[in-house]
Design a protein around this motif. Structure first.
Motif: not given
Length: 230
Positions: A106-123
């Motif tokens: 079924g659906p997988i809900r994902v939360l993605v942290g992104i800094d101002r430059s567009g780089t992933i902090i963590a998921s």
């Protein structure tokens, strides 16, 4: 022995209708009172759980610092999703973007942290129904697989690399469970692309719905949910 006769009014249809109506009214009143008494604690628990998720993907250390009041509703074509802005010194330092992937169960809900430059902090995967012991390796408490996205961006990872290795990409799949990691990779990639498309909105602190922050829902089984993504 004779059977006592009921009063004549109890034999009338109107009596039974009135009695049923009174019982229904009392039940409705009890439900309303119960709802009023439990609504606030439930909403507080929902916000607490959401704050705990935001702490895992944004550069904050305490749930109390989670930017719940800086929620942003995003319209992306026919899809709607949500994000939260981490505001420091009057500017957005980072955002947490929610996306949904189509998993095996079924659906997988994902939360993605992104800094101002567009780089992933963590998921982090915040909700899923994947197979225990197999597909649930996407959870941070199970394995460190989800950590592979930290530091990634559209600039340092080509479009073709946003796939599992079986599909020619950079990310590991699980033995016997390719659909699950593929869904998460796609969701994280889409979060970055959404950030790029909505950069101006996401980095403007004035867009936050401060008067009515978005809420999460928790179903009777204790799973956290939210507005459908599409």
């Amino acid at each position: 022995m004779t059977t006592p006769q009921r009063p004549s009014y109890q034999q009338r249809t109107a009596y039974h209708v009135t009695l049923l109506g009174a019982v229904a009214l009392l039940c409705s009143a009890a439900l309303v009172i119960a709802d009023l008494q439990t609504r606030e604690p439930i909403e507080a628990a929902q916000q607490r759980r959401l704050g705990e998720k935001l702490v895992q993907v944004l550069p904050i250390e305490r749930v109390e610092a989670a930017p719940l009041e800086h929620a942003v509703a995003l319209a992306d074509g026919e899809r709607r999703t949500r994000a939260w802005q981490l505001v420091r010194d009057g500017r957005v330092a980072a955002v947490a973007v929610e996306r949904i992937g189509a998993g095996y169960g079924g659906p997988i809900r994902v939360l993605v942290g992104i800094d101002r430059s567009g780089t992933i902090i963590a998921s982090r995967v915040t909700d899923h129904q994947e197979t225990p012991g197999l597909g649930d390796k996407i959870e941070a408490r199970r394995t460190d697989w989800i950590e592979a996205f930290a530091g990634r961006s559209l600039a340092n990872t080509a479009p073709s690399e946003w796939a599992v290795r079986k599909d020619g990409g950079d990310f590991d799949q699980f033995t016997g469970a390719t659909i699950t990691p593929r869904a998460v990779v796609n969701a994280v990639h889409e979060a970055l692309r959404l950030f790029e498309r909505q950069r101006a909105t996401l980095l403007d602190p004035a867009t936050a719905e401060r008067e009515a922050p978005l809420q999460v829902r928790i179903d009777p089984h204790g799973k956290e949910g939210g507005s459908p993504d599409g």
